[in-house]
Motif scaffolding. Structure first.
Motif, PDB file in Angstrom:
ATOM      1  N   ASP A 195      63.740  -6.719  20.709  1.00 26.83           N
ATOM      2  CA  ASP A 195      63.027  -5.595  21.325  1.00 26.83           C
ATOM      3  C   ASP A 195      62.401  -4.701  20.264  1.00 26.83           C
ATOM      4  O   ASP A 195      61.274  -4.213  20.445  1.00 26.83           O
ATOM      5  N   GLU A 196      63.099  -4.478  19.176  1.00 25.90           N
ATOM      6  CA  GLU A 196      62.560  -3.630  18.109  1.00 25.90           C
ATOM      7  C   GLU A 196      61.331  -4.267  17.472  1.00 25.90           C
ATOM      8  O   GLU A 196      60.336  -3.583  17.193  1.00 25.90           O
ATOM      9  N   VAL A 197      61.384  -5.561  17.259  1.00 28.54           N
ATOM     10  CA  VAL A 197      60.223  -6.253  16.688  1.00 28.54           C
ATOM     11  C   VAL A 197      59.068  -6.255  17.685  1.00 28.54           C
ATOM     12  O   VAL A 197      57.905  -6.027  17.304  1.00 28.54           O
ATOM     13  N   ALA A 198      59.361  -6.485  18.948  1.00 25.85           N
ATOM     14  CA  ALA A 198      58.300  -6.496  19.966  1.00 25.85           C
ATOM     15  C   ALA A 198      57.603  -5.148  20.047  1.00 25.85           C
ATOM     16  O   ALA A 198      56.363  -5.083  20.126  1.00 25.85           O
ATOM     17  N   ARG A 199      58.376  -4.065  20.011  1.00 29.08           N
ATOM     18  CA  ARG A 199      57.757  -2.734  20.053  1.00 29.08           C
ATOM     19  C   ARG A 199      56.930  -2.481  18.800  1.00 29.08           C
ATOM     20  O   ARG A 199      55.865  -1.850  18.862  1.00 29.08           O
ATOM     21  N   SER A 200      57.410  -2.975  17.663  1.00 32.51           N
ATOM     22  CA  SER A 200      56.664  -2.820  16.413  1.00 32.51           C
ATOM     23  C   SER A 200      55.322  -3.534  16.498  1.00 32.51           C
ATOM     24  O   SER A 200      54.277  -2.993  16.108  1.00 32.51           O
ATOM     25  N   LEU A 201      55.330  -4.750  17.041  1.00 31.06           N
ATOM     26  CA  LEU A 201      54.085  -5.508  17.180  1.00 31.06           C
ATOM     27  C   LEU A 201      53.169  -4.885  18.233  1.00 31.06           C
ATOM     28  O   LEU A 201      51.940  -4.885  18.067  1.00 31.06           O
ATOM     29  N   ASP A 202      53.757  -4.355  19.302  1.00 33.76           N
ATOM     30  CA  ASP A 202      52.944  -3.637  20.300  1.00 33.76           C
ATOM     31  C   ASP A 202      52.209  -2.474  19.639  1.00 33.76           C
ATOM     32  O   ASP A 202      51.024  -2.235  19.893  1.00 33.76           O
ATOM     33  N   GLY A 203      52.941  -1.737  18.810  1.00 32.02           N
ATOM     34  CA  GLY A 203      52.328  -0.606  18.125  1.00 32.02           C
ATOM     35  C   GLY A 203      51.237  -1.041  17.165  1.00 32.02           C
ATOM     36  O   GLY A 203      50.205  -0.366  17.031  1.00 32.02           O
ATOM     37  N   LEU A 204      51.454  -2.176  16.511  1.00 34.12           N
ATOM     38  CA  LEU A 204      50.435  -2.695  15.599  1.00 34.12           C
ATOM     39  C   LEU A 204      49.171  -3.057  16.359  1.00 34.12           C
ATOM     40  O   LEU A 204      48.057  -2.714  15.938  1.00 34.12           O
ATOM     41  N   GLU A 205      49.317  -3.744  17.479  1.00 31.85           N
ATOM     42  CA  GLU A 205      48.149  -4.084  18.291  1.00 31.85           C
ATOM     43  C   GLU A 205      47.411  -2.831  18.755  1.00 31.85           C
ATOM     44  O   GLU A 205      46.181  -2.764  18.710  1.00 31.85           O
ATOM     45  N   ALA A 206      48.170  -1.839  19.200  1.00 32.44           N
ATOM     46  CA  ALA A 206      47.569  -0.622  19.741  1.00 32.44           C
ATOM     47  C   ALA A 206      46.879   0.213  18.670  1.00 32.44           C
ATOM     48  O   ALA A 206      46.029   1.054  18.988  1.00 32.44           O
ATOM     49  N   ALA A 207      47.212  -0.021  17.407  1.00 29.14           N
ATOM     50  CA  ALA A 207      46.650   0.783  16.324  1.00 29.14           C
ATOM     51  C   ALA A 207      45.239   0.354  15.929  1.00 29.14           C
ATOM     52  O   ALA A 207      44.598   1.023  15.109  1.00 29.14           O
ATOM     53  N   ARG A 208      44.742  -0.731  16.495  1.00 30.30           N
ATOM     54  CA  ARG A 208      43.385  -1.168  16.163  1.00 30.30           C
ATOM     55  C   ARG A 208      42.374  -0.112  16.605  1.00 30.30           C
ATOM     56  O   ARG A 208      42.448   0.436  17.698  1.00 30.30           O
TER      57      ARG A 208
END
Length: 287
Positions: free
Chosen positions: A234-247
């Motif tokens: 879950d922590e990694v998934a949220r991290s990747l979600d945040g990375l995608e959203a930062a574009r």
């Protein structure tokens, strides 16, 4: 996402990042990347000339040299490792490590965090040693540098995110895998106990700029990184979600550390854009 980033890169990037983007996400060849990297090479075997944007001078520096060798390793070219090792050996201290920034950088512009010193620096030595291990180099420099890193990592009781990230790269590539796994488990506990990771609160580590945090994917840029074990799914998934959203709307990503001279914003953004896409692809978020 890749096409938007490609447009961003063609609008904004240096030749090196243009060539690297096409190699990684298009049909570009390795030769173009190698030629672009070698433009930054000096006669002493090291690399300079603002290859890493925060060091603007021409002199060979450990961080420029690490950056150059990383790109060369990415495209499968290890022809320049030997001469780069000779350069690093020439600037190493008696304990086997290399400084953060050499005295030759004093006369040229550099970021405030480029600390000129005659003492070894774990962050810089771990980065440089990691890429030698990545390509399987047996250069004499890497032996002493590796022992220096082991001593410092084994004795680590405190750290900061950039140093830990460098150690994670070292542990991902050093040949002694059993020792690396034990060390990585201990460093991972330190990361969590000392709050060296941003799991959603956005709180920067002491001395860092607002928002300049390290999230799980920055410690573990691929699923097989040892640092991936430090975090839950879950922590990694949220991290990747945040990375995608930062574009950003222009198709690229940006960064949180200070822009100390204007050109660095334009040079860093394509670099972090390529890094973001590489992480997302490694985790299966893009094909």
């Amino acid at each position: 996402m890749i096409e938007a980033a490609r447009s961003f890169v063609w609008h904004n990037a240096r030749v090196l990042e243009q060539r690297a983007f096409e190699f990684l996400f298009g049909d570009g060849g390795a030769d173009g990347v190698v030629a672009a990297v070698l433009a930054y090479r000096n006669d002493d075997g090291g690399f300079g000339h603002a290859l890493e944007p925060d060091g603007r001078g021409p002199s060979s520096q450990p961080l420029h040299t690490y950056t150059a060798l990383s790109w060369l390793a990415e495209v499968g070219d290890d022809a320049w490792v030997g001469s780069a090792g000779d350069f690093l050996a020439s600037v190493s201290t008696s304990d086997g490590g290399v400084p953060n920034a050499l005295g030759t950088s004093r006369d040229h512009p550099r970021a405030p965090w480029w600390q000129v010193s005659e003492e070894s620096d774990l962050l810089m030595t771990a980065l440089c040693a990691s890429v030698f291990h990545r390509v399987g180099s047996a250069h004499p420099w890497v032996g002493a540098a590796t022992e220096y890193c082991w001593r410092r990592i084994d004795a680590m009781e405190g750290s900061h995110p950039y140093e830990v990230a460098a150690c994670a790269k070292f542990l991902d590539h050093v040949p002694d895998r059993a020792r690396a796994e034990v060390a990585a488990e201990r460093v991972g506990r330190l990361v969590r106990e000392r709050g060296l990771v941003d799991l959603g609160d956005g709180k920067a580590h002491e001395g860092y700029a607002a928002g300049e945090t390290h999230r799980p994917h920055q410690y573990a840029p691929t699923p097989d990184s040892l640092a991936r074990r430090w975090f839950t799914d879950d922590e990694v998934a949220r991290s990747l979600d945040g990375l995608e959203a930062a574009r950003k709307d222009d198709g690229g990503w940006t960064f949180a550390w200070p822009v100390w001279t204007p050109v660095t914003e334009f040079e860093w953004r394509p670099i972090v854009t390529i890094e973001a896409l590489s992480v997302l692809r490694a985790y299966g978020r893009i094909s």
